[in-house]
Design a protein around this motif. Structure first.
Motif, PDB file in Angstrom:
ATOM      1  N   GLU A  40      -2.746  10.145  -8.035  1.00 21.03           N
ATOM      2  CA  GLU A  40      -1.443  10.808  -7.840  1.00 21.03           C
ATOM      3  C   GLU A  40      -0.244  10.040  -8.368  1.00 21.03           C
ATOM      4  N   SER A  41      -0.436   8.754  -8.707  1.00 20.56           N
ATOM      5  CA  SER A  41       0.745   7.990  -9.147  1.00 20.56           C
ATOM      6  C   SER A  41       0.307   6.899 -10.117  1.00 20.56           C
ATOM      7  N   TRP A  43       1.028   4.010  -9.699  1.00 23.61           N
ATOM      8  CA  TRP A  43       0.593   2.946  -8.778  1.00 23.61           C
ATOM      9  C   TRP A  43      -0.907   3.089  -8.547  1.00 23.61           C
ATOM     10  N   ARG A  44      -1.363   4.272  -8.249  1.00 21.36           N
ATOM     11  CA  ARG A  44      -2.778   4.520  -7.918  1.00 21.36           C
ATOM     12  C   ARG A  44      -3.676   4.259  -9.140  1.00 21.36           C
ATOM     13  N   ASP A 117      -6.481  -0.652   0.597  1.00 20.44           N
ATOM     14  CA  ASP A 117      -5.212   0.078   0.599  1.00 20.44           C
ATOM     15  C   ASP A 117      -4.892   0.624   1.983  1.00 20.44           C
ATOM     16  N   ARG A 118      -4.994   1.932   2.210  1.00 20.16           N
ATOM     17  CA  ARG A 118      -4.625   2.486   3.521  1.00 20.16           C
ATOM     18  C   ARG A 118      -5.669   2.116   4.580  1.00 20.16           C
ATOM     19  N   PHE A 136       2.165  -2.304   5.267  1.00 18.81           N
ATOM     20  CA  PHE A 136       3.101  -1.198   5.060  1.00 18.81           C
ATOM     21  C   PHE A 136       4.302  -1.311   5.998  1.00 18.81           C
ATOM     22  N   SER A 172      -0.062   4.321   5.466  1.00 19.97           N
ATOM     23  CA  SER A 172       1.068   3.847   4.638  1.00 19.97           C
ATOM     24  C   SER A 172       2.350   4.596   5.015  1.00 19.97           C
ATOM     25  N   ARG A 176       5.332   2.727   7.103  1.00 16.08           N
ATOM     26  CA  ARG A 176       6.589   2.585   6.345  1.00 16.08           C
ATOM     27  C   ARG A 176       7.747   3.167   7.167  1.00 16.08           C
ATOM     28  N   TYR A 200       3.674  11.966  -1.371  1.00 12.85           N
ATOM     29  CA  TYR A 200       3.542  10.976  -2.446  1.00 12.85           C
ATOM     30  C   TYR A 200       3.487  11.630  -3.831  1.00 12.85           C
ATOM     31  N   ASN A 228       7.585   6.466  -1.948  1.00 15.84           N
ATOM     32  CA  ASN A 228       7.007   5.962  -3.202  1.00 15.84           C
ATOM     33  C   ASN A 228       7.815   6.372  -4.416  1.00 15.84           C
ATOM     34  N   ASP A 256       7.121   0.957  -4.237  1.00 17.52           N
ATOM     35  CA  ASP A 256       6.008   0.768  -5.169  1.00 17.52           C
ATOM     36  C   ASP A 256       6.345  -0.304  -6.193  1.00 17.52           C
ATOM     37  N   CYS A 276       5.017  -2.526  -3.713  1.00 17.95           N
ATOM     38  CA  CYS A 276       3.714  -2.308  -3.084  1.00 17.95           C
ATOM     39  C   CYS A 276       2.708  -2.741  -4.140  1.00 17.95           C
TER      40      CYS A 276
HETATM   41  C1  GZL Z   1       0.227   2.445  -0.686  1.00 14.51           C
HETATM   42  C2  GZL Z   1      -0.470   3.608  -1.302  1.00 14.51           C
HETATM   43  C3  GZL Z   1       0.509   4.663  -1.707  1.00 14.51           C
HETATM   44  C4  GZL Z   1       1.478   4.244  -2.806  1.00 14.51           C
HETATM   45  C5  GZL Z   1       1.696   5.545  -3.486  1.00 14.51           C
HETATM   46  O1  GZL Z   1      -0.638   1.390  -0.591  1.00 14.51           O
HETATM   47  O2  GZL Z   1      -1.387   4.163  -0.376  1.00 14.51           O
HETATM   48  O3  GZL Z   1      -0.232   5.759  -2.215  1.00 14.51           O
HETATM   49  O4  GZL Z   1       2.669   3.671  -2.320  1.00 14.51           O
HETATM   50  C6  GZL Z   1       0.299   6.119  -3.490  1.00 14.51           C
HETATM   51  O5  GZL Z   1       2.211   5.458  -4.788  1.00 14.51           O
HETATM   52  O6  GZL Z   1       0.334   7.482  -3.629  1.00 14.51           O
END
Ligand code: GZL
Length: 322
Positions: A40-41, A43-44, A117-118, A136, A172, A176, A200, A228, A256, A276
């Motif tokens: 989705e991003s 970042w991902r 991650d989460r 987070f 997350s 946050r 997100y 994000n 992020d 992040c």
């Molecule tokens: C955080 C992660 C989040 C990011 C987003 O660790 O789970 O999910 O901050 C992503 O960009 O969608």
């Protein structure tokens, strides 16, 4: 290569293999099932690259599956890993709950699981080896600190915040919010006046924000706190369409640290970017190596992060990998 991998895995299933890795196993004989929550991003995408790169550096075979932000699909992927009798499962949960059954199946199959991650919540303990990820709550604290510092000498008697939340039922998004609220509550003038769900996703946040300001106007919003960068990028498009001067009319704090967002920070369109860290790969690799050697593994492995803002030296920010 993929054909050989599948042939190899087929032989594993037919021939069977000892459950769980043994310390003597050569890295090239280790198969890691990696279930990613989605794409989705940016970042991902970097998160995925980082883990696969580091597994490959160690010589591990990686069975990668993209869950497309669908928990049922992720669970099915993990069951496939169990059927293939992988040596380790690495998964990044899309949401916090609903993993107990498949984790119990992995445990019964003697396959250790690393959560990345989460966070997840399980009824039973010891259903996974460890969790590797950011704090987070600390990210939310850093976002809140920027706001309290920014307005500490302001004569404004009320400071109104619009929060654009990440995906519901995720640690997350929940942490946050919790970390942010914990810090801004120190200044009674500051309040969240609207909390919207952007999942997100850039397009979702863009639509939700546009609908909000069409119904309520934006003049009563002093700050945007966005969970994000992807959602922030969608909102910046709406601000531009609406004649809102981002970073001035509305102070913007986002999380992020994507390259495009750092450019917006340097251009003054956003005011604070809380990092992040997506580079979980080394931590996963190191944890698997330690596990294979029989070393003790902590329940929680935190990844280091920082924060960038218009109060700091913007030129010193290192190039972003995502
Ligand atoms: C955080 C992660 C989040 C990011 C987003 O660790 O789970 O999910 O901050 C992503 O960009 O969608």
């Amino acid at each position: 290569m993929k054909y050989l991998l599948h042939l190899f895995l087929l032989l594993l299933v037919v021939g069977g293999c000892a459950n769980g890795p043994d310390a003597e196993a050569e890295p090239e004989n280790i198969v890691v099932g990696f279930s990613q929550s989605g794409t989705e991003s940016n970042w991902r995408k970097r998160h995925t690259e980082s883990i696969i790169e580091e597994m490959n550096k160690e010589g591990y075979e990686v069975l990668y599956r993209n869950g497309f932000m669908n928990q049922d699909r992720q669970i099915q992927d993990m069951r496939t890993f169990i059927a293939y009798k992988v040596d380790m499962i690495v998964f990044t949960p899309i949401v916090e709950d609903g993993w107990d059954a498949v984790l119990l199946e992995a445990k019964d199959a003697g396959i250790p699981v690393i959560v990345v991650d989460r966070h997840i919540r399980t009824a039973e303990e010891n259903l996974y080896l460890t969790h590797i990820g950011p704090s987070f709550k600390a990210e939310g604290n850093r976002a809140g600190l920027y706001i309290t510092n920014h307005f500490q000498n302001s004569s404004q008697t009320s400071i109104r915040i619009l929060e654009m939340r990440g995906l519901a039922k995720t640690s997350s998004a929940n942490f946050r919010s919790e970390g942010f609220t914990e810090v801004i509550s120190r200044d009674s003038r500051i309040a969240i006046v609207a909390s919207l769900e952007g999942d997100y996703i850039r397009s979702k946040a863009k639509d939700v924000f546009r609908n909000y300001i069409e119904e309520n106007g934006w003049i009563d919003i002093d700050v945007l706190y966005s969970h994000n960068d992807e959602m922030t990028l969608g909102i910046l498009e709406v601000m531009k369409e609406s004649g809102i001067v981002a970073g001035q009319d509305i102070i913007i704090v986002t999380i992020d640290g994507q390259a495009e967002m750092i450019e917006n920070l340097r251009a003054g369109k956003v005011n604070c970017v809380v990092e992040c860290n997506p580079n979980a790969g080394w931590y996963v690799r190191n944890t698997i190596k330690r596990y294979l050697k029989g070393n003790p593994i902590p329940n929680e492995i935190y990844m280091p992060e920082t924060v960038f803002s218009d109060k700091g030296n913007l030129e010193s920010i290192p190039p972003r990998e995502y």
